[in-house]
Write a protein that holds these residues in place. Structure first.
Motif, short mmCIF file in Angstrom:
data_model
loop_
_atom_site.label_atom_id
_atom_site.label_comp_id
_atom_site.label_asym_id
_atom_site.label_seq_id
_atom_site.Cartn_x
_atom_site.Cartn_y
_atom_site.Cartn_z
N MET A 140 73.21 9.33 -8.06
CA MET A 140 73.33 10.02 -6.78
C MET A 140 74.69 9.76 -6.14
N SER A 141 75.43 10.79 -5.77
CA SER A 141 76.74 10.57 -5.15
C SER A 141 76.53 10.19 -3.69
N SER A 142 77.58 9.61 -3.07
CA SER A 142 77.41 9.11 -1.71
C SER A 142 77.13 10.24 -0.73
N THR A 143 77.79 11.41 -0.92
CA THR A 143 77.53 12.49 0.02
C THR A 143 76.11 12.99 -0.12
N ASP A 144 75.61 13.05 -1.35
CA ASP A 144 74.23 13.45 -1.53
C ASP A 144 73.31 12.52 -0.77
N SER A 145 73.51 11.25 -0.93
CA SER A 145 72.56 10.35 -0.32
C SER A 145 72.67 10.40 1.19
N LEU A 146 73.85 10.66 1.72
CA LEU A 146 73.95 10.79 3.19
C LEU A 146 73.16 12.00 3.65
N ALA A 147 73.36 13.13 2.93
CA ALA A 147 72.66 14.35 3.33
C ALA A 147 71.15 14.13 3.27
N VAL A 148 70.71 13.47 2.21
CA VAL A 148 69.27 13.24 2.08
C VAL A 148 68.78 12.31 3.18
N ALA A 149 69.56 11.28 3.45
CA ALA A 149 69.16 10.31 4.48
C ALA A 149 69.06 10.99 5.85
N LEU A 150 70.04 11.86 6.12
CA LEU A 150 70.01 12.56 7.42
C LEU A 150 68.82 13.50 7.51
N ALA A 151 68.54 14.17 6.40
CA ALA A 151 67.39 15.08 6.40
C ALA A 151 66.10 14.29 6.62
N VAL A 189 63.22 14.61 9.58
CA VAL A 189 61.78 14.74 9.36
C VAL A 189 61.04 13.67 10.16
N LEU A 190 61.57 12.45 10.08
CA LEU A 190 60.94 11.34 10.78
C LEU A 190 60.91 11.61 12.29
N LEU A 191 62.04 12.10 12.79
CA LEU A 191 62.14 12.37 14.24
C LEU A 191 61.12 13.43 14.66
N ARG A 234 78.20 5.49 6.72
CA ARG A 234 77.34 4.75 7.65
C ARG A 234 77.51 5.17 9.08
N ARG A 235 78.72 5.52 9.43
CA ARG A 235 78.97 5.88 10.83
C ARG A 235 78.15 7.12 11.22
N ALA A 236 78.23 8.15 10.36
CA ALA A 236 77.51 9.39 10.65
C ALA A 236 76.01 9.13 10.72
N TYR A 237 75.55 8.33 9.76
CA TYR A 237 74.12 8.04 9.74
C TYR A 237 73.73 7.24 10.97
N GLY A 238 74.57 6.27 11.30
CA GLY A 238 74.29 5.40 12.45
C GLY A 238 74.18 6.19 13.73
N GLN A 239 75.08 7.16 13.89
CA GLN A 239 75.05 7.96 15.11
C GLN A 239 73.74 8.74 15.22
N GLN A 240 73.39 9.37 14.09
CA GLN A 240 72.17 10.16 14.15
C GLN A 240 70.94 9.26 14.31
N PHE A 241 71.03 8.08 13.71
CA PHE A 241 69.93 7.13 13.87
C PHE A 241 69.76 6.77 15.34
N ASN A 242 70.87 6.47 15.99
CA ASN A 242 70.80 6.08 17.41
C ASN A 242 70.22 7.21 18.26
N ALA A 243 70.63 8.44 17.95
CA ALA A 243 70.13 9.57 18.72
C ALA A 243 68.62 9.71 18.51
N ALA A 244 68.19 9.55 17.26
CA ALA A 244 66.76 9.68 16.95
C ALA A 244 65.98 8.59 17.67
N LYS A 245 66.54 7.39 17.66
CA LYS A 245 65.86 6.27 18.31
C LYS A 245 65.71 6.55 19.81
N ALA A 246 66.78 7.01 20.41
CA ALA A 246 66.73 7.29 21.85
C ALA A 246 65.70 8.37 22.15
#
Ligand code: DAH
Length: 375
Positions: free
Chosen positions: A16-27, A31-33, A79-91
């Motif tokens: 799995m390439s890093s961009t793939d895994s970011l896209a999957v993680a964000l998706a 779903v979780l949100l 990580r930065r992109a994921y972290g930002q979206q994570f924080n938004a989801a958490k809020a």
């Protein structure tokens, strides 16, 4: 259900390439949100709300916790992109939890099973926004120095914003790229300026614009002097507009406090005393301010006023000031041989930020109650 957890994902597909895994993680985060928001929304009892809280926001086994752990499995660059979206989801999930709690509490205490012996639900009282508090306090303070409050329109004419303030027709402050001009009937408000010659072409194409969102509260000086003879002692507080790119210290809209005092025998010493007294009263006795020689078309001499920022490591501009230029006095029909005056214009956001130790102007406009509640 728990396919999001870190343990379930441990054997990471090596291809799995890093961009793939970011896209999957964000998706997955999306779903979780969505699922979490739905769970909180449909929880009908406080037990159900609590179960959803543990399921999504629980410290140990919560799904969000698992989503957080996933950060470690991403490429550092992602990580930065994921972290930002994570924080938004958490809020968002925390807000949904709050809302669900309020909802079930209300439901439990209202319709059929109304128990009038229960203590009431105390409504959370709001309060004035920190900027409004600052403005009110400034009005109060200057009131004690004998300054009345004046008002002026936010949609201004070019005459009050520039001409009457002794700002010549070709002055850079009039540049269409630095102002919000408004369209006259049937005309474009901000003609597109070719990148090469910013001001000239834009101003000349369809005749000079006549209306704009004011770029400074100095306009109110003119309006006050036009409407009354000297002596004058006023402040004006309000919004001003400039097309600045938003960052931690800039905004396309901010607030200024303008001061004007005109009388016989007013000198620079009065100006400095008033501003120093003001700064000490509003920011505290230990505040350091300094005056730097500067230039404004409507004052002569002119100064810029700086304050030592919290921490004391740098000076930050509070605003401009000076002795009202004789041309300005003349333009409103005052006699500069008879009266003199001082004027100043200070940024309210900066005063508020310095007072409260706020380091990002954007916080003042986001209306996030978790921030606002602190003031
Ligand atoms: N209007 C100026 C600005 O927005 C600030 C200012 C400077 C106001 C000097 C004044 C003054 O009244 O005397 O940049």
């Amino acid at each position: 259900m728990m396919q999001q957890s870190a343990s379930a994902r441990k054997p990471k597909p090596p291809e799995m390439s890093s961009t793939d895994s970011l896209a999957v993680a964000l998706a997955d985060l999306d779903v979780l949100l969505a699922a979490g928001l739905n769970a909180f929304k449909s929880a009908a009892t406080s037990e159900a709300v609590e179960a959803s809280r543990i399921d999504y926001l629980g410290q140990k086994q919560g799904r969000l916790r698992a989503a957080q752990d996933r950060l470690k499995s991403l490429e550092p660059a992602s990580r930065r992109a994921y972290g930002q979206q994570f924080n938004a989801a958490k809020a968002a999930l925390e807000a949904a939890l709050d809302a669900a709690r309020v909802r079930v509490e209300r439901r439990a205490t209202t319709p059929i099973g109304l128990d009038v012996t229960l203590p009431g639900i105390r409504p959370r009282l709001g309060h004035r926004h920190p900027l409004t508090q600052t403005a009110d306090e400034l009005i109060d303070l200057f009131g004690r120095f004998g300054f009345a409050v004046a008002r002026g329109p936010e949609v201004e004419d070019v005459h009050h914003n520039f001409d009457a303030l002794n700002i010549p027709p070709n002055h850079f402050a009039r540049d269409p790229l630095d102002n919000f001009y408004l369209a006259a009937d049937g005309e474009p408000s901000q003609p597109e300026a070719p990148a090469t010659s910013r001001s000239e072409s834009a101003l000349s194409r369809s005749g000079p614009p006549t209306a704009m969102l004011r770029s400074q509260t100095s306009t109110v000086q003119i309006r006050v002097m036009e409407s009354q003879p000297p002596p004058v002692r006023v402040i004006a507080i309000g919004r001003v507009y400039r097309p600045d790119t938003v960052d931690a210290t800039h905004s396309f809209m901010f607030h200024q406090i303008e001061g004007l005092m005109v009388d016989r025998g007013v000198t620079m010493a009065h100006l400095k005393s008033v501003l120093r007294l003001f700064a000490e009263s509003y920011l505290g006795r230990e505040v350091k301010i300094r005056f730097r020689p500067s230039f404004f078309p409507f004052t002569e001499p002119s100064v810029e006023v700086d304050m030592l920022w919290h921490g004391g490591e740098r000076w930050v501009e509070m605003g401009g000031a000076g002795m009202v230029d004789p041309n300005v006095l003349r333009s409103v029909g005052y006699d500069p041989e008879d009266v003199t005056g001082f004027a100043f214009g200070l940024g309210i956001e900066r005063l508020c930020m310095r007072r409260h130790g706020i380091d990002d102007i954007r916080l003042l406009y986001q209306n996030d109650v978790r921030f606002l509640r602190q003031f």
